[in-house]
Design a protein around this motif. Structure first.
Motif, PDB file in Angstrom:
ATOM      1  N   GLU A  17       0.837  -1.199   0.000  1.00 56.56           N
ATOM      2  CA  GLU A  17       0.000   0.000   0.000  1.00 56.56           C
ATOM      3  C   GLU A  17       0.870   1.248   0.000  1.00 56.56           C
ATOM      4  N   ASN A  19       0.286   5.733   0.061  1.00 52.34           N
ATOM      5  CA  ASN A  19      -0.564   6.926   0.042  1.00 52.34           C
ATOM      6  C   ASN A  19       0.248   8.102  -0.506  1.00 52.34           C
ATOM      7  N   THR A  86      -8.804   5.887  -4.934  1.00 50.61           N
ATOM      8  CA  THR A  86      -8.181   4.608  -4.589  1.00 50.61           C
ATOM      9  C   THR A  86      -8.085   3.754  -5.839  1.00 50.61           C
ATOM     10  N   LYS A  88      -6.559  -0.170  -7.271  1.00 49.34           N
ATOM     11  CA  LYS A  88      -6.159  -1.491  -6.777  1.00 49.34           C
ATOM     12  C   LYS A  88      -5.573  -2.334  -7.908  1.00 49.34           C
ATOM     13  N   HIS A 104      -2.476  -1.456  -3.305  1.00 49.85           N
ATOM     14  CA  HIS A 104      -3.448  -0.384  -3.102  1.00 49.85           C
ATOM     15  C   HIS A 104      -2.694   0.951  -3.123  1.00 49.85           C
ATOM     16  N   TYR A 106      -3.374   5.263  -2.918  1.00 43.98           N
ATOM     17  CA  TYR A 106      -4.354   6.273  -2.532  1.00 43.98           C
ATOM     18  C   TYR A 106      -3.801   7.660  -2.864  1.00 43.98           C
TER      19      TYR A 106
END
Length: 217
Positions: A17, A19, A86, A88, A104, A106
């Protein structure tokens, strides 16, 4: 009877992930996820699934021999999106037990970089394109703190190949500091669209920012 060991490909992903934080519209941002082959057989990336047309996964190599590592770079085109986003993306590998590896990403895509943000970046994107014989290697941007708090600045992802990032360690109340990038010697003749990400933290707020970087040679 002792069970016979079965050789198989196996993949470890150190991070799944990421961000990006606040990013401007109409820009391309990037982040690399590290993959490592830790099994007894070669890992083969059979297919990549970016998820949509705004996300791309260029694949430098589709095989990882045991012990090898690969940086899988994911590119996101923010286009005219607005607000929280978001995505994926995922890849398929040759392991029946672990055939799909998901990621993921963001981002908070903003059209006005000065609105509802404790810090203002000017310019919000950096261009180090070179159109003449004279090398163009440097670019800078200002970070203005609009609050009465002191923000500490931390690099989150400044490892994109092609340039080196210099960030201030902190920005005082209602003050302005300067960030800089320098195109690396081995990337002077390259064209690229990359980005870097940093985080600013005060006693009351935390915000993450991603700065797109473009170079046309």
């Amino acid at each position: 009877c002792a069970a016979a060991a079965v050789a198989a490909p196996e993949l470890i992903v150190t991070e799944t992930e990421f961000n990006f934080g606040k990013v401007p519209q109409q820009s391309i941002i990037t982040h690399g996820f590290w993959l490592k082959s830790v099994g007894d057989e070669t890992v083969r990336i059979k297919e990549v699934f970016p998820g949509c047309g705004c996300t791309k996964i260029p694949l430098p190599d589709s095989t990882l021999a045991p012990g090898d590592s690969l940086k899988l770079e994911i590119l996101l085109n923010t286009q005219r999106f607005f607000g929280f986003l978001t995505k994926k993306p995922y890849i398929e590998i040759n392991n029946e037990q672990q055939n799909l590896v998901h990621f993921h990403i963001y981002a908070e895509i903003i059209s006005n970089t000065a609105a509802d943000s404790p810090l203002v970046l000017n310019p919000p994107t950096l261009d180090v394109s070179q159109f003449t014989v004279k090398p163009r290697r440097r670019a800078s941007f200002e970070i203005t703190n609009k609050t009465p708090q002191t923000f500490k600045v931390t690099a989150i992802d400044t490892t994109a190949p092609g340039f080196t990032v210099e960030l201030p360690s902190e920005i005082g109340p209602n003050a302005t500091a300067t960030g800089k990038i320098l195109v690396n010697e081995d990337a002077i003749t390259d064209s690229f669209q990359k980005s870097f990400t940093f985080e600013a933290t005060s006693s009351e707020q935390r915000a993450r920012y991603t700065v797109p970087v473009q170079r046309i040679y």
